[in-house]
Each structure stands twice: as structure tokens, then as C-alpha cells.
Scaffold this motif. Structure first.
Motif, PDB file in Angstrom:
ATOM      1  N   TYR A 231      14.618 -12.615   4.438  1.00 18.39           N
ATOM      2  CA  TYR A 231      13.356 -12.364   3.803  1.00 18.39           C
ATOM      3  C   TYR A 231      13.073 -11.377   2.797  1.00 18.39           C
ATOM      4  O   TYR A 231      12.508 -11.700   1.795  1.00 18.39           O
ATOM      5  CB  TYR A 231      12.545 -11.765   5.123  1.00 18.39           C
ATOM      6  CG  TYR A 231      11.193 -11.488   4.751  1.00 18.39           C
ATOM      7  CD1 TYR A 231      10.082 -12.400   4.956  1.00 18.39           C
ATOM      8  CD2 TYR A 231      10.693 -10.155   4.271  1.00 18.39           C
ATOM      9  CE1 TYR A 231       8.896 -12.011   4.875  1.00 18.39           C
ATOM     10  CE2 TYR A 231       9.388  -9.989   4.013  1.00 18.39           C
ATOM     11  CZ  TYR A 231       8.405 -10.740   3.968  1.00 18.39           C
ATOM     12  OH  TYR A 231       7.165 -10.416   3.751  1.00 18.39           O
ATOM     13  N   GLN A 238      10.835 -13.371  -5.510  1.00 19.73           N
ATOM     14  CA  GLN A 238       9.577 -13.777  -5.775  1.00 19.73           C
ATOM     15  C   GLN A 238       8.831 -12.636  -6.841  1.00 19.73           C
ATOM     16  O   GLN A 238       8.313 -12.970  -7.720  1.00 19.73           O
ATOM     17  CB  GLN A 238       8.673 -13.816  -4.617  1.00 19.73           C
ATOM     18  CG  GLN A 238       8.841 -15.271  -4.157  1.00 19.73           C
ATOM     19  CD  GLN A 238       8.116 -15.797  -3.052  1.00 19.73           C
ATOM     20  OE1 GLN A 238       7.040 -15.141  -2.559  1.00 19.73           O
ATOM     21  NE2 GLN A 238       8.414 -16.587  -2.209  1.00 19.73           N
ATOM     22  N   SER A 242       7.588 -13.543 -10.788  1.00 20.95           N
ATOM     23  CA  SER A 242       6.339 -13.440 -11.082  1.00 20.95           C
ATOM     24  C   SER A 242       6.144 -12.321 -11.907  1.00 20.95           C
ATOM     25  O   SER A 242       5.051 -11.835 -12.378  1.00 20.95           O
ATOM     26  CB  SER A 242       5.169 -13.171  -9.807  1.00 20.95           C
ATOM     27  OG  SER A 242       5.710 -12.140  -8.923  1.00 20.95           O
ATOM     28  N   VAL A 259       8.597 -10.114   8.901  1.00 16.29           N
ATOM     29  CA  VAL A 259       8.305  -9.645   7.553  1.00 16.29           C
ATOM     30  C   VAL A 259       8.794  -8.073   7.808  1.00 16.29           C
ATOM     31  O   VAL A 259       9.247  -7.377   8.636  1.00 16.29           O
ATOM     32  CB  VAL A 259       6.753  -9.369   7.460  1.00 16.29           C
ATOM     33  CG1 VAL A 259       6.275 -10.684   7.226  1.00 16.29           C
ATOM     34  CG2 VAL A 259       6.278  -8.647   8.487  1.00 16.29           C
ATOM     35  N   ARG A 261       7.923  -4.227   6.259  1.00 12.53           N
ATOM     36  CA  ARG A 261       7.064  -3.434   5.879  1.00 12.53           C
ATOM     37  C   ARG A 261       7.392  -1.973   5.232  1.00 12.53           C
ATOM     38  O   ARG A 261       8.312  -1.486   5.806  1.00 12.53           O
ATOM     39  CB  ARG A 261       5.861  -3.095   6.907  1.00 12.53           C
ATOM     40  CG  ARG A 261       5.414  -4.369   7.624  1.00 12.53           C
ATOM     41  CD  ARG A 261       4.566  -4.034   8.908  1.00 12.53           C
ATOM     42  NE  ARG A 261       4.158  -5.062   9.822  1.00 12.53           N
ATOM     43  CZ  ARG A 261       3.506  -5.986   9.484  1.00 12.53           C
ATOM     44  NH1 ARG A 261       2.850  -6.290   8.430  1.00 12.53           N
ATOM     45  NH2 ARG A 261       3.224  -6.899  10.398  1.00 12.53           N
ATOM     46  N   PRO A 262       6.618  -1.601   4.422  1.00 13.65           N
ATOM     47  CA  PRO A 262       7.041  -0.207   3.667  1.00 13.65           C
ATOM     48  C   PRO A 262       6.914   0.821   4.905  1.00 13.65           C
ATOM     49  O   PRO A 262       6.058   0.711   5.664  1.00 13.65           O
ATOM     50  CB  PRO A 262       6.224   0.074   2.671  1.00 13.65           C
ATOM     51  CG  PRO A 262       5.420  -1.447   2.604  1.00 13.65           C
ATOM     52  CD  PRO A 262       5.717  -1.990   3.671  1.00 13.65           C
TER      53      PRO A 262
ATOM     54  N   GLN B  95       4.382   6.429   9.913  1.00 11.00           N
ATOM     55  CA  GLN B  95       3.167   5.310   9.673  1.00 11.00           C
ATOM     56  C   GLN B  95       3.767   4.272   9.173  1.00 11.00           C
ATOM     57  O   GLN B  95       4.278   4.371   8.095  1.00 11.00           O
ATOM     58  CB  GLN B  95       2.149   6.054   8.739  1.00 11.00           C
ATOM     59  CG  GLN B  95       0.591   5.696   9.091  1.00 11.00           C
ATOM     60  CD  GLN B  95      -0.066   6.507   7.977  1.00 11.00           C
ATOM     61  OE1 GLN B  95       0.219   7.544   7.677  1.00 11.00           O
ATOM     62  NE2 GLN B  95      -1.037   5.748   7.299  1.00 11.00           N
ATOM     63  N   VAL B  96       3.494   3.103   9.497  1.00  8.90           N
ATOM     64  CA  VAL B  96       4.108   1.745   8.887  1.00  8.90           C
ATOM     65  C   VAL B  96       2.835   1.101   8.282  1.00  8.90           C
ATOM     66  O   VAL B  96       1.957   0.691   9.228  1.00  8.90           O
ATOM     67  CB  VAL B  96       4.763   1.007   9.945  1.00  8.90           C
ATOM     68  CG1 VAL B  96       5.112  -0.361   9.399  1.00  8.90           C
ATOM     69  CG2 VAL B  96       6.102   1.693  10.357  1.00  8.90           C
ATOM     70  N   GLU B  97       2.795   0.936   7.037  1.00  4.42           N
ATOM     71  CA  GLU B  97       1.556   0.323   6.406  1.00  4.42           C
ATOM     72  C   GLU B  97       1.735  -1.207   6.473  1.00  4.42           C
ATOM     73  O   GLU B  97       3.046  -1.678   6.488  1.00  4.42           O
ATOM     74  CB  GLU B  97       1.649   0.883   5.179  1.00  4.42           C
ATOM     75  CG  GLU B  97       1.108   2.393   5.164  1.00  4.42           C
ATOM     76  CD  GLU B  97       0.782   2.734   3.698  1.00  4.42           C
ATOM     77  OE1 GLU B  97       0.905   2.025   2.777  1.00  4.42           O
ATOM     78  OE2 GLU B  97       0.201   3.906   3.404  1.00  4.42           O
ATOM     79  N   LYS B  98       0.594  -1.863   6.660  1.00  8.87           N
ATOM     80  CA  LYS B  98       0.641  -3.095   6.469  1.00  8.87           C
ATOM     81  C   LYS B  98       0.818  -3.531   4.927  1.00  8.87           C
ATOM     82  O   LYS B  98       0.573  -2.981   4.112  1.00  8.87           O
ATOM     83  CB  LYS B  98      -0.553  -3.925   6.821  1.00  8.87           C
ATOM     84  CG  LYS B  98      -1.093  -3.576   8.336  1.00  8.87           C
ATOM     85  CD  LYS B  98      -1.375  -4.366   9.251  1.00  8.87           C
ATOM     86  CE  LYS B  98      -1.028  -4.041  10.467  1.00  8.87           C
ATOM     87  NZ  LYS B  98      -1.344  -5.074  11.293  1.00  8.87           N
ATOM     88  N   PRO B  99       1.389  -4.685   4.632  1.00  5.28           N
ATOM     89  CA  PRO B  99       1.813  -5.101   3.460  1.00  5.28           C
ATOM     90  C   PRO B  99       0.207  -5.103   2.501  1.00  5.28           C
ATOM     91  O   PRO B  99      -0.765  -5.524   3.366  1.00  5.28           O
ATOM     92  CB  PRO B  99       2.323  -6.584   3.462  1.00  5.28           C
ATOM     93  CG  PRO B  99       2.562  -6.668   4.735  1.00  5.28           C
ATOM     94  CD  PRO B  99       2.009  -5.710   5.740  1.00  5.28           C
ATOM     95  N   LYS B 106       0.049 -13.068  -2.533  1.00  6.18           N
ATOM     96  CA  LYS B 106       1.184 -13.541  -3.256  1.00  6.18           C
ATOM     97  C   LYS B 106       2.234 -14.526  -2.463  1.00  6.18           C
ATOM     98  O   LYS B 106       2.543 -15.371  -2.570  1.00  6.18           O
ATOM     99  CB  LYS B 106       1.970 -12.669  -4.157  1.00  6.18           C
ATOM    100  CG  LYS B 106       2.313 -12.588  -5.440  1.00  6.18           C
ATOM    101  CD  LYS B 106       3.094 -11.322  -5.876  1.00  6.18           C
ATOM    102  CE  LYS B 106       1.999 -10.539  -6.999  1.00  6.18           C
ATOM    103  NZ  LYS B 106       2.457  -9.290  -7.052  1.00  6.18           N
TER     104      LYS B 106
END
Lengths: 486, 109
Positions: A231, A238, A242, A259, A261-262, B95-99, B106
Motif C-alpha cells: 500500500y 501515486q 501526480s 490503509v 494513516r499519519p 491521535q490518529v488522523e483520518k487521511p 486522489k
């Protein structure tokens, strides 16, 4: 879709929790799953005025792994403090190694799908202590359990030699196999005793300069490491395609959503201000100690595989599967003590036993059929006392109950019928009751032979010896053919 | 390279300390003075000297791998400013942020 244009560069950091009885620097137990904060003392809690004392076995384990991965062993090694604030690290620093790690410059060899061998170089293996556990999802606040604080770890760091998620998985499998063989870590990724973080970047093929890397964490199985890397590599490609730029950041793999995630932490300063740990004295490893440990090393996976091929005349594939874990290899060797048919035992373990383990998601250690019982079962098949189908059924059943195969076979009357005159009676009965089919068989419908066998088996409740049934049936049919034609 | 007030602020932040402006100035000056003093050591030629990692000439102080009794849990938890049952309790740290939305778009395209 751009995969051919780009190349991924991956380095892995593995943390292996060591199977010592006590922690790295104090006598608290390392046992997993104890009530929160029950194996904690002033040393692992970081109280002022306490002094850590190094557990000798931690050094031994580090040297063991170093030797097994072709590392150089540093004869003079020191500890360092890695300073950062996090609630599960009460001292405010982690005792680790920085400048003089105990093992360095090693390698592990993996075998790619096409049979090609590839060396993954190890930059270092160092000793350190684990932090406690933060639980974020049970309360509005974060809950802290210090039990794991001070549990010894080995951190195994590769050079960026890995180029695909598959290679990463192979490497990780190899390391897990090694630590299990050495009996220094249980290798359980789900429970977190073996953890893996990855540094990932991509670059155009042929480019020498490395791209911006991200760090991916929270991958708690080999499958997840593969998926997360897949992933992340695609994500970076990608972005580049772009026209964007990859941001250097830490990402968490979310296995449920598939996925990354940050990760946003309030402790973002990555300035660990390492300095030599003044509370611990240097570790000096004399040559004799290394030699002593070298001598105590168990047979390693590749040696065992080669020996299995030689000693038991097994094909490479069999030997590889059987030695994939030490426990499985031991099980095999226990079995062949009771039976000379090495290849049959291998087939039975690789097909039937592994199928059962897989279905029930259990380990060979929890498999209820004793090695001598599996051997007995195979012997019964070889002697013609039971047939394959019955044997598989028996195995299935005794793997649940742990019963001895012969007592089950007797209790259920499963012994194969090899009495030729009895089988002949049944064959005659079947052929007489199927006159039309017999005629069709003589007219060329060869496939009906199988039907006749099936009918005989039906009447004998599957217990007739198939080999004898075949022989008798063939003979009887021939006799009838002669009669009809003559 | 002399220490500036920015360095002091950076180090203070790493140590989770807050200072008044005049304190920061005072520390800047003190840090510089300490470093200047330490710098004297650079006048020595250390080319052939092994780095010293520990002032005491000791090595290999080990314990055997033997489990000793831990501390009573209630004693351990006595120091906790806040607790829930047998856990230490601290303000939420992760805290894990959603994309971000645009990333999601994208991904779909």
C-alpha cells in the motif's frame, strides 16, 4: 500501474522481545499477561537513586543472534540513553545502545521465488529495554501499564537492501525462524513479542539517490507487513506521478481499513540527545565467551534442512517445510524414531497434520496426536491393516481426543478386511447383482470397474483392502469374460 | 558557534520547561560560558587517545537471570496523580488522523 518505472527501497527494524525470566536491568518478571502494574519495581519505574544492573543472559542472547546472522561481535560495547518524554517511559529515557552496538555488519540470506538467493545486510543488532504499554481506547484518557517497562529487546536493523514487500516478508520469516530456533524470542507478532517497523521510499529505476522515506508502524503479522508495504509503495508512487512530494512522516497501518494513516503524536521532536549511560559499565566480551556461545548454538534451520535431506533422504521441499519451525522439525524427528518410512511420515505431516493445524489455527505444540501415535497410524497403513481413508479419519478424530489410534480402530471396528475369501464373496455378490453392468463392462465400458469397487467398499463399510478388492475383482471379471466368450 | 536564545528555547522545549525572557537570556549567557570553558579541552591533542565512556574503571557488572519479587502494586500506584483501577492515567497522548479529504479523492481517481 507505474510499478515498472519505480523501485522501492525498504529497510526494516525488528524488535525481538527476549525470553529471559527477568527484566534487562532489574529482577522483575517478564511474564506476559500479568495484571497491570504488578511486576514493577523502583528500577523499572525510574525512581531517583536506583541503579540498573544488566542481566547477563541479555548479552548472551544478543551474541547468539549475532553469530547466527554472521555479525561481528563487538568486544567492547556500551549503553546509551535515548531521551524522550512519553508516559509509558517513566525514566524519561530509554536505555539503549547507540555508538557501540554489540553486533554489527552481518547478513541474512533469503531465497526468492525464482530460486535466486539474496543477502540482506544487517547494519546492527543492539540491546535495549522495552517501554510500557499505553492503552488509548479504553478511556477518554490514556491508561498506562508499566509491566513491559525494562523487558529486554534486541533491535535488528537492516541496510536498505529490501526492494519488494515479498522480500520483506521472506526476511521477516527468516528472522522469526532464527530467533525461535535460538530460543531467544517466541516470535509471536500478534502478541507483539516480535515487532517490525519499516522505512520505505521509492525512486525511479536506475536513480542512485534515495527518495524521501516514511516510517510505517503497527504491522502485527507478516501478512500485514506485506500488505502495508504494498500500500505504502503505491501511495508514494501515486504522489510522485501526480507531481507531488512525499512528506517524511510516521504512518500507522490500519489493518481493518487496509490503509496507512499519519500518526500524530504530541511528542514530535525527534532529537533523542543520545549520550553514554553513566549508570551502566561497559560490556567487554572476551573471545572465550564468544567461543563458548558458538559451541552452545543449536543446529540452525539451514543446517537442519540439509541434514534432513541427507539423513532421511527427503526432497529439499519436504526438508524445508519440516524445518520451517523447530517444533515441527522436532515432531518429525520424534515420529521417525518409531518408523523407517521417512517419506511417508513427511507426507503425512506436510499434508494431513498441517491441514489440521491450519484449520484449527493451532500450533504443533498444541497438536494432541503424539508423534508415536502418528507413527503407529502410518505403520498400520503400511501393513495394510487400515486404508488411507480410514487413517485420515482416525487422525482427524484422535487429534481432537488425543486417544491412541489402535484403541480407536478397535473400538470402532475399523480394521481393514484383507481376508481374500471374504472379499471374494462380496465381489461375487456385487457382480451377480449387477448383471447388466457387467455386460456393459464387457462391451467396453471400462469405467464401470470403479463402480464395482465402490459397491464392494459400500458393502464392507469402506473396510476392504482396496488392493485386494482390485485384484479379486479383476480376476473374477476375467473368469466371467472367458465363460461368456467361451 | 555561540549558543543563541533560540537554542535555549529549543532545549527548554525538549525538557518541557518554560522560562521567562530574562531567564532565557541568562541561560544563553551561562551556556556560552560553560561551553567556552569545556572548549579548553580541545586544545589537547587526543589523536591517539581511546574515547572514555565511563569514569570508573569497571566492566561487566552483571546480574544472573533470576526473578525477584516486584514492589507491592499499591505502593507503586501511590505516586500516581491520577489512576483508574490499577492503571496510571494520563491525558490522551495519541491521535490518529483520518487521511485528508483531498488524499481520499486522489485515491479514488
Amino acid at each position: 500501474m507505474f510499478a515498472d518505472k519505480y523501485e522501492a527501497v525498504i529497510g526494516l527494524e525488528i524488535h525481538a522481545q527476549l525470553l529471559t525470566n527477568s527484566k534487562a536491568f532489574c529482577g522483575c518478571s517478564t511474564k506476559f499477561g500479568l495484571p497491570p502494574n504488578s511486576n514493577v519495581c523502583p528500577i523499572c519505574l525510574g525512581m531517583p537513586g536506583t541503579l540498573p544492573v544488566l542481566n547477563k543472559r541479555v548479552v548472551e542472547f544478543a551474541i547468539k543472534l549475532g553469530l547466527a546472522t554472521h555479525c561481528k561481535i563487538r568486544t567492547y560495547s556500551i549503553f546509551a540513553r535515548k531521551n524522550y518524554f512519553y508516559p509509558d517511559l517513566p525514566k524519561g529515557y530509554q536505555i539503549s545502545q547507540y555508538e557501540e552496538p554489540i553486533c554489527y555488519d552481518g547478513y541474512v540470506e533469503i531465497e526468492l521465488k525464482n530460486g535466486e538467493k539474496k543477502k540482506i545486510r544487517l547494519r546492527r543488532i543492539h540491546m535495549e529495554e522495552d517501554a510500557g504499554k499505553s492503552i488509548h481506547d479504553q478511556d477518554v484518557d490514556t491508561l498506562i501499564d508499566i509491566n513491559r517497562c525494562g523487558v529486554p529487546l534486541l533491535e535488528i536493523v537492516t541496510e536498505p537492501d529490501i526492494n519488494t514487500p515479498q522480500e520483506a516478508a521472506l526476511y521477516l520469516t527468516k528472522i522469526r525462524q532464527l530467533v525461535q530456533y535460538l530460543d531467544i524470542c517466541d516470535g509471536n507478532m500478534e502478541e507483539g513479542s516480535l515487532r517490525c517497523d519499516a522505512n520505505v521510499s521509492v525512486r525511479l529505476k536506475g536513480e542512485k539517490k534515495l527518495g524521501t522515506k516514511t516510517e510505517v508502524k503497527n504491522m502485527n503479522s507478516i501478512k500485514n507487513v506485506e500488505k502495508a508495504l504494498e500500500y505504502e509503495i503505491n501511495r508514494q508512487i501515486q504522489i510522485l506521478e501526480s507531481g507531488g512530494t512525499v512528506i517524511q512522516e510516521t504512518l500507522l497501518w490500519d489493518a481493518g481499513a487496509g490503509v496507512v494513516r499519519p500518526m500524530r503524536s504530541k511528542e514530535e521532536a525527534h532529537d533523542y540527545r543520545y549520550f553514554p549511560e553513566p549508570d551502566l559499565v561497559p560490556v567487554v566480551v572476551p573471545e572465550e565467551w564468544i567461543n563458548e556461545i558458538k559451541k552452545s548454538l543449536p543446529e540452525l534451520p539451514e543446517e537442519k534442512r540439509d541434514r534432513f535431506m541427507k539423513q532421511y533422504k527427503l526432497p529439499k521441499y519436504d526438508a524445508e517445510v519440516l524445518t520451517s519451525s523447530k517444533a515441527l522439525a522436532d515432531y518429525y524427528e520424534q515420529c521417525v524414531k518409531y518408523i523407517d518410512d521417512y517419506k511417508s511420515v513427511s507426507n503425512w505431516i506436510m499434508v494431513e497434520v498441517l491441514k489440521i493445524l491450519n484449520e484449527r489455527q493451532i500450533d504443533i505444540a498444541d497438536f494432541k496426536v503424539k508423534p508415536e501415535h502418528l507413527a503407529m497410524l502410518i505403520n498400520l497403513v503400511n501393513e495394510g491393516k487400515i486404508n488411507q481413508t480410514t487413517a485420515k479419519m482416525v487422525l482427524e478424530e484422535i487429534s481432537e481426543t488425543g486417544e491412541e489410534p489402535d484403541s480407536l480402530i478397535e473400538r470402532k471396528g475399523l480394521l481393514q478386511i484383507s481376508d481374500e475369501s471374504f472379499i471374494e464373496e462380496v465381489v461375487v455378490k456385487v457382480l451377480e447383482g449387477n448383471k447388466e453392468n457387467v455386460e456393459r463392462y464387457f462391451a467396453g465400458k471400462d469405467k464401470l470397474f470403479g463402480y464395482f469397487v465402490g459397491e464392494v467398499m459400500k458393502l464392507t463399510k469402506g473396510k476392504a483392502n482396496p488392493k485386494i478388492v482390485n485384484e479379486v475383482l479383476k480376476r473374477k471379471l476375467e473368469e466371467m469374460r472367458v465363460k461368456v466368450n467361451g | 558557534m555561540p549558543v543563541t536564545i533560540k537554542d535555549v528555547e529549543y532545549i527548554a522545549n525538549l525538557a518541557r520547561l518554560e522560562f521567562k525572557e530574562e531567564e532565557k537570556e541568562k541561560f544563553t549567557e551561562q551556556f556560552n560560558r560553560i561551553l567556552e570553558y569545556i572548549d579548553k579541552l580541545n586544545e589537547l591533542d587526543t589523536t591517539d587517545v581511546e574515547p572514555l565512556y565511563h569514569v570508573i574503571d569497571l566492566k561487566n557488572v552483571f546480574r544472573e537471570d533470576i526473578v525477584k519479587e516486584s514492589y507491592p502494586r499499591e505502593e507503586i500506584l501511590k505516586n500516581a496523580p491520577s489512576r483508574t483501577e490499577f492503571f496510571f492515567k494520563v491525558p490522551k497522548v495519541i491521535q490518529v488522523e483520518k487521511p485528508q479529504k483531498e488524499n481520499e479523492d486522489k485515491e479514488q481517481s
